[in-house]
Design an enzyme around this catalytic site. Structure first.
Site, PDB file in Angstrom:
ATOM      1  N   ASP A  93     -25.917 -71.212 -41.093  1.00 59.03           N
ATOM      2  CA  ASP A  93     -26.938 -72.102 -40.561  1.00 59.03           C
ATOM      3  C   ASP A  93     -28.045 -72.205 -41.622  1.00 59.03           C
ATOM      4  O   ASP A  93     -28.076 -71.466 -42.596  1.00 59.03           O
ATOM      5  CB  ASP A  93     -27.464 -71.618 -39.208  1.00 59.03           C
TER       6      ASP A  93
HETATM    7  C1  NOJ Z   1     -30.436 -75.567 -37.916  1.00 57.63           C
HETATM    8  C2  NOJ Z   1     -29.695 -75.662 -36.631  1.00 57.63           C
HETATM    9  O1  NOJ Z   1     -29.655 -74.405 -35.992  1.00 57.63           O
HETATM   10  C3  NOJ Z   1     -28.276 -76.177 -36.781  1.00 57.63           C
HETATM   11  O2  NOJ Z   1     -27.712 -76.368 -35.522  1.00 57.63           O
HETATM   12  C4  NOJ Z   1     -28.265 -77.438 -37.593  1.00 57.63           C
HETATM   13  O3  NOJ Z   1     -26.959 -77.947 -37.680  1.00 57.63           O
HETATM   14  C5  NOJ Z   1     -28.844 -77.134 -38.959  1.00 57.63           C
HETATM   15  N1  NOJ Z   1     -30.221 -76.685 -38.812  1.00 57.63           N
HETATM   16  C6  NOJ Z   1     -28.795 -78.327 -39.902  1.00 57.63           C
HETATM   17  O4  NOJ Z   1     -29.699 -79.264 -39.525  1.00 57.63           O
END
Ligand code: NOJ
Length: 766
Positions: A297
């Site tokens: 993430d």
């Molecule tokens: C953080 C989020 O937790 C995740 O779900 C997302 O896909 C990513 N950022 C990218 O934007």
């Protein structure tokens, strides 16, 4: 421009043969090579890569460059630009539009040494430009086909705009409505989440053609169990909960062919998910045989330093790589340190090769090696985005997502003529909130508001009064937004409108950005002065239809008791207002059922129907006793249970029949029920099957959803719905630490929600 086939596919088999010490060079022709199985093609590329290029494939950067402007000269953007040209970037995120994607892809495939295409990811969660209901709302439809189609629409628009990878579906089972991201998933049940995960993966990925995007199943794993519902907070759960509740939807998505997974911000058993080999290697890659890749993430590799699990980025990169994280989203960890870590013997090159193979494999599967510009077609972009048929599609799923919570005094459906209708509430006139969180290419103000939807019905007179703003806290990036937390100056106008109306439609709830990532709430009531507005209007005229617009379950006990009609209208996307109006006027008969329990009070949260029994469940306790699992100031039951939802039709269940009262290994039984539509209106019902394993090697939930069927039944007609129960259906993660069915007695229930009392029992022997 036609893409020129890169040289490595011609020379690579030779390189492999040499590097393996082999003597067989089978002869090379481009036609032959194109037909090689993907894994051999992958190896042929891998064999040519330097260590730095391998680490680069494992590196994902956020968009950094305005492609019409000059190339970046300094700062982080210049570094990224330099890395891109060196072939040290495998993927980009948050870049969209054919022009921008093409410009970056061009650098990757025309200016780098090996010409390896980039894969472009974006959070296309519930639509790209034509927005579908938020995923939690869609889950309320229990309509797998509709959800698959909604994902297909999102994929088609995103793919037309250059994207080839979406960071969806989120399959985190969510039991805590304080957590803002409940809006992004399918609610509290593992079985429902699993079926929906499969539908969404199929919808996004389709046949991997030019209208498809790769899915990314997230967040692996446990993220939704953040303590106290506070986003990014510590997670501390048992292996039992992990395997029986959290993992099933991930496994289902993997089996449905999801090409990628995203790990999560949280820790599990004291180990952050990004550095967690138990999750990423043992379970996902070894046990489930997942062949795709795992992206971290955002910055989660670096966050292992804050967790206190790595002393610096180098150690974080080492731990992530060794634990099976394949791609680093924006931590700069792999690109900076991985090559050195391999040279120092701290990460094996075999590990790195495995990660790179996985990434290249997905790129091959998406057709990016055949044509890196496969998704870069300006004409297609123009013709595809915002198509009429997509609007029809999101309208259809929006209607299916609406849940009728209460309908007394025959307020609904509304009469079409001669009525004076007062429409009250800021959300009624809001063209942005219905888009919800994660709206990518949809501009503010592009949703149909409830007021606009209602205006299409011209037989009645409408008056609109705002009453009060939706109060919001900090909801937008970088901006403190505190709108009208206390201002009641609009109440008087609302009361006047209410007094002269036959029916009042009050649209209340949450702002579209009040749920989503980072938007946890410590209070689940109607924000700001909306509750007071509701009670004030009620005193003037109680003929109120309350339409909720929200991204999570809310605590509305007063409304549930006093307001005669309540419609759960979520955040339904671009066509929200049309969908709500059509349901209010009875042109669409609602059939949605709640995918999450609605609590009476925030003190009950986390609240979910499939809880364990406890040693003191309260059944048969003397009433004067306090020594059982309860609150002294409120009962345990939800306001509205999981699976609940009404219709303009009425359904009667009867004739529960089982083919037998027992079955054994490899056998099965069927259970059927007759569902009769005893009303004069055709409608749809979600018939639900719940099971309880009475005694097991580890305690089991009081009931668990194990099947459902959405069925249309004409007025006066009866339908028999049949479910099959076999060994697979009763398997769970036992005390033996594996999935198996244990012999014993089971109860089952069938009905229209998780509170159903129509029961039977059976025995499983082996
Ligand atoms: C953080 C989020 O937790 C995740 O779900 C997302 O896909 C990513 N950022 C990218 O934007």
């Amino acid at each position: 421009m036609k893409y020129k086939f890169p040289h490595y596919l011609f020379i690579a088999p030779l390189a492999i043969a040499l590097s393996c010490g082999g003597t067989k060079n089978t002869g090379i022709s481009s036609a032959k090579e194109e037909k090689l199985p993907i894994d051999r093609k992958v190896d042929s590329v891998l064999a040519l890569m330097t260590l730095e290029e391998k680490a680069g494939q494992m590196n994902q950067y956020n968009g950094f460059w305005e492609v019409t402007g000059p190339a970046p000269k300094d700062g982080a953007a210049a570094l990224k630009y330099d890395h891109l040209k060196k072939g040290w970037v495998g993927s980009m995120l948050n870049v969209k539009g054919v022009k921008d994607v093409r410009a970056l892809q061009k650098i990757a495939v025309e200016e780098t040494r090996l010409h390896i295409p980039l894969i472009f990811g974006f959070d296309v969660i519930h639509g790209y430009k034509t927005i579908s209901p938020i995923p939690l709302a869609e889950a309320a439809s229990w309509d797998l086909e509709a959800m698959q189609h909604s994902a297909e629409i999102a994929a088609a628009e995103a793919a037309a705009s250059g994207l080839n990878w979406t960071f969806a579906p989120m399959v985190d089972v969510s039991r805590d409505a304080r957590w803002g991201r409940v809006m992004e998933g399918a609610g509290e049940d593992p079985y429902l989440n699993s079926r929906i995960a499969e539908a969404r993966v199929k919808g996004f990925q389709g046949n991997l053609g030019e209208f498809s995007v790769a899915a990314c199943v997230k967040h692996f794993a446990g993220y939704s169990f953040a303590e106290a519902g506070r986003d990014y907070n510590t997670v501390d759960i048992s292996d039992n909960t992990l395997h029986n509740i959290i993992l099933p939807p991930f496994k289902a998505a993997s089996e449905a062919g999801a090409l990628t997974f995203m790990n999560s911000f949280n820790e599990l058993e004291g180990i952050p998910a990004t550095g967690n080999a138990y999750l990423q290697r043992d379970i996902l890659k070894d046990k489930w045989n997942f062949k795709g890749f795992v992206v971290s993430d955002w910055g989660s590799m670096g966050e292992m330093i804050s967790h206190g699990y790595a002393k610096d980025m180098k150690e974080a990169a080492m731990k992530a790589a060794n634990a099976g994280s394949d791609m680093d989203m924006e931590s700069y960890g792999f690109v900076t340190h991985l090559a050195a870590l391999v040279r120092e013997g701290k990460v094996s090159e075999a590990n790195v090769n495995d990660a790179v193979r996985r990434i290249l494999r997905v790129k091959f599967m998406m057709g990016l090696f055949d044509d890196p510009y496969k998704y870069c077609n300006e004409a297609r972009e123009q013709q595809t985005i915002g198509k009429k048929e997509f609007h029809d599609g999101v309208l259809d799923v929006a209607k299916k997502s609406i849940v009728l919570l209460k309908n007394e005094k025959n307020l609904l459906p509304l009469k079409k003529d001669g009525q004076k209708i007062a429409v009250i509430g800021a959300l009624a006139n809001d063209k942005t909130s219905p888009l919800g969180s994660w709206r990518i290419a949809a501009a503010d103000g592009t949703a149909v508001s409830v007021l606009e939807g209602l205006k299409k019905y011209t037989g009645n007179t409408l008056t609109y009064a705002k009453g009060a703003d939706v109060a919001v806290g900090t909801i937008a990036f970088g901006s403190e937004t505190h709108i009208n937390m206390t201002d009641k100056s609009g109440f008087a106008e609302a009361v006047t409108a209410a007094k002269s109306a036959d029916v009042i439609i009050m649209v209340l709830g949450e702002h579209g950005l009040q749920t989503g990532e980072g938007r946890s709430r410590a209070d689940l009531s109607l924000p700001g002065v909306q509750q007071e507005l509701l009670e004030t209007v009620y005193k003037a005229n109680p003929n109120i239809v309350l339409v909720l617009n929200n991204g999570r379950p809310l605590t509305i006990p007063w409304a549930a008791k006093n307001i005669p009609a309540i419609l759960e209208g979520w955040q339904l996307g671009t066509e929200a207002g049309n969908a709500i109006a059509q349901v209010l006027y009875g042109d669409y008969n609602p059939s949605g059922k709640l995918p999450m329990s609605f609590p009476k009070s925030i003190g009950q949260v986390p609240l979910y129907y499939n809880h364990k029994s406890t040693g003191r469940p309260g059944n048969g306790q003397p009433t004067e006793s306090v020594f059982w699992s309860h609150y002294i100031d409120i009962d345990n039951a939800p306001l509205y249970p999981f699976g609940y939802g009404l219709s303009y039709s009425k359904f009667e269940y009867s004739n529960l029949k089982m083919s037998s009262n027992s079955f054994s290994k490899d056998g099965k039984i069927t259970v059927s029920v007759d569902v009769k539509n005893i009303s004069g209106v055709e409608g749809k019902e979600v018939v639900q099957l719940y099971l309880q394993d009475l005694v097991a090697s580890v305690t089991r939930p009081v009931r668990e959803l194990k099947g459902f069927e959405l069925t249309a039944i004409r007025a006066g007609q009866s339908k028999t719905v049949t479910f099959t129960i076999d060994e697979k259906l009763i398997e769970f993660y036992t005390a033996n630490k594996k999935f198996e069915a244990e012999p014993g007695d089971f109860k089952l229930w069938i009905g229209g929600d998780s509170n159903t009392t129509m029961e039977a029992s059976f025995t499983y022997t082996n």
